[in-house]
Design a protein around this motif. Sequence first.
Motif, PDB file in Angstrom:
ATOM      1  N   ASN A  88       0.760  -1.339  -0.023  1.00 23.57           N
ATOM      2  CA  ASN A  88      -0.099  -0.049   0.133  1.00 23.57           C
ATOM      3  C   ASN A  88       0.849   1.303  -0.078  1.00 23.57           C
ATOM      4  O   ASN A  88       0.629   2.138   0.854  1.00 23.57           O
ATOM      5  CB  ASN A  88      -0.977  -0.007   1.196  1.00 23.57           C
ATOM      6  CG  ASN A  88      -2.105  -1.417   1.257  1.00 23.57           C
ATOM      7  OD1 ASN A  88      -2.436  -1.454   0.116  1.00 23.57           O
ATOM      8  ND2 ASN A  88      -2.089  -1.843   2.282  1.00 23.57           N
ATOM      9  N   ASN A  89       1.676   1.293  -0.860  1.00 22.15           N
ATOM     10  CA  ASN A  89       2.695   2.473  -1.001  1.00 22.15           C
ATOM     11  C   ASN A  89       2.151   3.748  -1.304  1.00 22.15           C
ATOM     12  O   ASN A  89       2.323   4.618  -0.857  1.00 22.15           O
ATOM     13  CB  ASN A  89       3.834   2.098  -2.110  1.00 22.15           C
ATOM     14  CG  ASN A  89       4.781   1.009  -1.394  1.00 22.15           C
ATOM     15  OD1 ASN A  89       5.233   0.848  -0.368  1.00 22.15           O
ATOM     16  ND2 ASN A  89       4.955   0.135  -2.511  1.00 22.15           N
ATOM     17  N   ILE A  90       1.011   3.669  -2.105  1.00 22.48           N
ATOM     18  CA  ILE A  90       0.460   5.030  -2.495  1.00 22.48           C
ATOM     19  C   ILE A  90      -0.414   5.635  -1.263  1.00 22.48           C
ATOM     20  O   ILE A  90      -0.338   6.729  -0.909  1.00 22.48           O
ATOM     21  CB  ILE A  90      -0.412   4.579  -3.699  1.00 22.48           C
ATOM     22  CG1 ILE A  90       0.154   4.262  -4.877  1.00 22.48           C
ATOM     23  CG2 ILE A  90      -1.307   6.143  -4.087  1.00 22.48           C
ATOM     24  CD1 ILE A  90      -0.400   3.483  -6.041  1.00 22.48           C
ATOM     25  N   ALA A  91      -1.119   4.540  -0.725  1.00 20.13           N
ATOM     26  CA  ALA A  91      -1.899   5.017   0.435  1.00 20.13           C
ATOM     27  C   ALA A  91      -1.044   5.548   1.572  1.00 20.13           C
ATOM     28  O   ALA A  91      -1.201   6.689   2.464  1.00 20.13           O
ATOM     29  CB  ALA A  91      -2.877   3.905   1.133  1.00 20.13           C
ATOM     30  N   TYR A  92       0.017   4.992   1.864  1.00 20.38           N
ATOM     31  CA  TYR A  92       1.143   5.213   2.868  1.00 20.38           C
ATOM     32  C   TYR A  92       1.750   6.620   2.619  1.00 20.38           C
ATOM     33  O   TYR A  92       1.786   7.252   3.367  1.00 20.38           O
ATOM     34  CB  TYR A  92       2.345   4.376   2.773  1.00 20.38           C
ATOM     35  CG  TYR A  92       3.562   4.645   3.491  1.00 20.38           C
ATOM     36  CD1 TYR A  92       3.661   4.657   4.850  1.00 20.38           C
ATOM     37  CD2 TYR A  92       4.633   5.012   2.890  1.00 20.38           C
ATOM     38  CE1 TYR A  92       4.552   5.018   5.639  1.00 20.38           C
ATOM     39  CE2 TYR A  92       5.807   5.544   3.535  1.00 20.38           C
ATOM     40  CZ  TYR A  92       5.911   5.229   4.762  1.00 20.38           C
ATOM     41  OH  TYR A  92       6.976   5.834   5.641  1.00 20.38           O
ATOM     42  N   THR A  93       2.133   7.000   1.317  1.00 23.43           N
ATOM     43  CA  THR A  93       2.223   8.356   0.835  1.00 23.43           C
ATOM     44  C   THR A  93       1.150   9.509   1.272  1.00 23.43           C
ATOM     45  O   THR A  93       1.563  10.472   1.663  1.00 23.43           O
ATOM     46  CB  THR A  93       2.796   8.435  -0.463  1.00 23.43           C
ATOM     47  OG1 THR A  93       3.980   7.491  -0.717  1.00 23.43           O
ATOM     48  CG2 THR A  93       3.177   9.743  -0.877  1.00 23.43           C
ATOM     49  N   LEU A  94      -0.055   8.997   0.928  1.00 25.46           N
ATOM     50  CA  LEU A  94      -1.231   9.801   1.154  1.00 25.46           C
ATOM     51  C   LEU A  94      -1.456   9.820   2.566  1.00 25.46           C
ATOM     52  O   LEU A  94      -2.525  10.960   2.821  1.00 25.46           O
ATOM     53  CB  LEU A  94      -2.424   9.430   0.368  1.00 25.46           C
ATOM     54  CG  LEU A  94      -2.107   9.327  -1.220  1.00 25.46           C
ATOM     55  CD1 LEU A  94      -3.364   8.776  -1.762  1.00 25.46           C
ATOM     56  CD2 LEU A  94      -1.901  10.775  -1.760  1.00 25.46           C
ATOM     57  N   GLY A  95      -1.038   9.148   3.546  1.00 20.61           N
ATOM     58  CA  GLY A  95      -1.393   8.898   5.040  1.00 20.61           C
ATOM     59  C   GLY A  95      -2.621   8.268   5.172  1.00 20.61           C
ATOM     60  O   GLY A  95      -3.110   8.773   6.417  1.00 20.61           O
ATOM     61  N   LEU A 290      -4.358  13.446 -11.849  1.00 23.65           N
ATOM     62  CA  LEU A 290      -5.535  12.645 -11.068  1.00 23.65           C
ATOM     63  C   LEU A 290      -6.240  13.693 -10.045  1.00 23.65           C
ATOM     64  O   LEU A 290      -5.404  14.495  -9.210  1.00 23.65           O
ATOM     65  CB  LEU A 290      -5.068  11.469 -10.480  1.00 23.65           C
ATOM     66  CG  LEU A 290      -4.667  10.174 -11.410  1.00 23.65           C
ATOM     67  CD1 LEU A 290      -4.388   9.179 -10.720  1.00 23.65           C
ATOM     68  CD2 LEU A 290      -6.175   9.775 -12.148  1.00 23.65           C
ATOM     69  N   GLU A 291      -7.444  13.518  -9.821  1.00 25.76           N
ATOM     70  CA  GLU A 291      -8.146  14.239  -8.813  1.00 25.76           C
ATOM     71  C   GLU A 291      -8.411  12.957  -7.577  1.00 25.76           C
ATOM     72  O   GLU A 291      -9.148  12.019  -7.847  1.00 25.76           O
ATOM     73  CB  GLU A 291      -9.455  14.761  -9.220  1.00 25.76           C
ATOM     74  CG  GLU A 291     -10.034  15.427  -7.964  1.00 25.76           C
ATOM     75  CD  GLU A 291     -11.374  16.243  -8.370  1.00 25.76           C
ATOM     76  OE1 GLU A 291     -12.055  16.704  -7.503  1.00 25.76           O
ATOM     77  OE2 GLU A 291     -11.695  16.442  -9.431  1.00 25.76           O
ATOM     78  N   ILE A 292      -7.744  13.037  -6.591  1.00 26.47           N
ATOM     79  CA  ILE A 292      -7.766  12.026  -5.390  1.00 26.47           C
ATOM     80  C   ILE A 292      -8.672  12.743  -4.389  1.00 26.47           C
ATOM     81  O   ILE A 292      -8.498  13.985  -4.016  1.00 26.47           O
ATOM     82  CB  ILE A 292      -6.381  11.871  -4.869  1.00 26.47           C
ATOM     83  CG1 ILE A 292      -5.513  11.164  -5.951  1.00 26.47           C
ATOM     84  CG2 ILE A 292      -6.533  10.890  -3.899  1.00 26.47           C
ATOM     85  CD1 ILE A 292      -5.824   9.817  -6.421  1.00 26.47           C
ATOM     86  N   TRP A 293      -9.339  11.951  -3.858  1.00 27.27           N
ATOM     87  CA  TRP A 293     -10.647  12.566  -2.908  1.00 27.27           C
ATOM     88  C   TRP A 293      -9.945  11.718  -1.577  1.00 27.27           C
ATOM     89  O   TRP A 293     -10.007  10.435  -1.591  1.00 27.27           O
ATOM     90  CB  TRP A 293     -11.729  11.996  -3.079  1.00 27.27           C
ATOM     91  CG  TRP A 293     -12.612  13.170  -3.955  1.00 27.27           C
ATOM     92  CD1 TRP A 293     -11.775  14.075  -4.744  1.00 27.27           C
ATOM     93  CD2 TRP A 293     -13.877  13.327  -4.275  1.00 27.27           C
ATOM     94  NE1 TRP A 293     -12.882  14.821  -5.657  1.00 27.27           N
ATOM     95  CE2 TRP A 293     -13.944  14.367  -5.109  1.00 27.27           C
ATOM     96  CE3 TRP A 293     -15.225  12.935  -3.665  1.00 27.27           C
ATOM     97  CZ2 TRP A 293     -15.450  14.851  -5.724  1.00 27.27           C
ATOM     98  CZ3 TRP A 293     -16.288  13.236  -4.132  1.00 27.27           C
ATOM     99  CH2 TRP A 293     -16.519  14.169  -5.156  1.00 27.27           C
ATOM    100  N   LEU A 294      -9.661  12.358  -0.510  1.00 23.86           N
ATOM    101  CA  LEU A 294      -9.404  11.821   0.854  1.00 23.86           C
ATOM    102  C   LEU A 294     -10.473  12.222   1.870  1.00 23.86           C
ATOM    103  O   LEU A 294     -11.110  13.175   1.733  1.00 23.86           O
ATOM    104  CB  LEU A 294      -7.980  12.334   1.483  1.00 23.86           C
ATOM    105  CG  LEU A 294      -6.887  12.316   0.500  1.00 23.86           C
ATOM    106  CD1 LEU A 294      -5.688  13.047   1.128  1.00 23.86           C
ATOM    107  CD2 LEU A 294      -6.663  10.833   0.335  1.00 23.86           C
ATOM    108  N   PRO A 295     -10.871  11.321   2.892  1.00 19.26           N
ATOM    109  CA  PRO A 295     -11.790  11.690   3.647  1.00 19.26           C
ATOM    110  C   PRO A 295     -11.371  12.971   4.478  1.00 19.26           C
ATOM    111  O   PRO A 295     -10.325  13.076   4.983  1.00 19.26           O
ATOM    112  CB  PRO A 295     -11.829  10.607   4.765  1.00 19.26           C
ATOM    113  CG  PRO A 295     -11.187   9.257   3.770  1.00 19.26           C
ATOM    114  CD  PRO A 295     -10.217  10.003   2.918  1.00 19.26           C
TER     115      PRO A 295
END
Length: 300
Positions: A88-95, A290-295
Amino acid sequence: MQAHIIFNPTSGIIKQRHKLEDLHHGLAQAGFTPIHHPTACEADLDGLLDQVNGLVVAAGGDGTVRAVASRLRTRKLPLAIVPMGTANNIAYTLGIQDLKPRDLAGLAVPERRAFDLGLVWAPWGEDIFLEGAGFGFFADVLSTYDPAQGKSILRSLSTVIDTARRWQSYPCRLVLDEDEVMGDFVLVEMLNTRAIGPRLHLAPEADPYDGLLDVALVRNEAQESLLRYLVRGVAGGLDQLPNVEYRRARRLEIAWSGFPLHVDAEVRPRAGWSSPAHGLVTIEVQPRALEIWLPGKRAE
């Protein structure tokens, strides 16, 4: 708005960590109409993502996220990520590596982020990456390990040991933006995320929103052992070793002479590619692709 959940129904992780009904509930709490789409292979995504509208939710590991994102960059649909892989490297970078289904309720007021992508042009064609691309030890391990054969801890350890026994460095000419760099390299990576592969911490300061890629250059020097590089790559602190240089750049040109390269977790050129093994490889950033949505606000 509809929320389209993309997942692999054959994966046991969907049952072990995040029940599908929990994902539906979290998205419904945020005001979405959840729709799930089981996809057994990447080919299933082609027609599907051409037709959907609304939020796309990639529930899976880095490979699933990459497969979805590569098709969304031309659709301009927002993407949310539910990490369900190993690294989960992408999620890790996004926190958001510890995100739970209930946290999806925070998408009612999302944090919208413009996420960079990486592009590769090479004699074998064009590629896209979210994590990183490069050559050297990591690409050599991947070329022997071949993730397409399935993941195996024992096989991966055996591959690392075998590659370490016969490893080689690569004398190469690089052009970083306008600067020419010559060297004998153990590793050259253009990185968009802080870690790649099995959570190798190769770019501790990488920012996928800054319009740049972090470049890790590890030169071959007699006083440094390959084991030390590997330990620091896994545990962190690679940037503190001598002979390791970091830069930020928009573009890298590689005078390629046939050695393996990787694009995220895939090896290039693919097996069976028979054209001359030389040419120019160009890696560059596509800012805000890309448009990323985070909670935004965690559910109580």
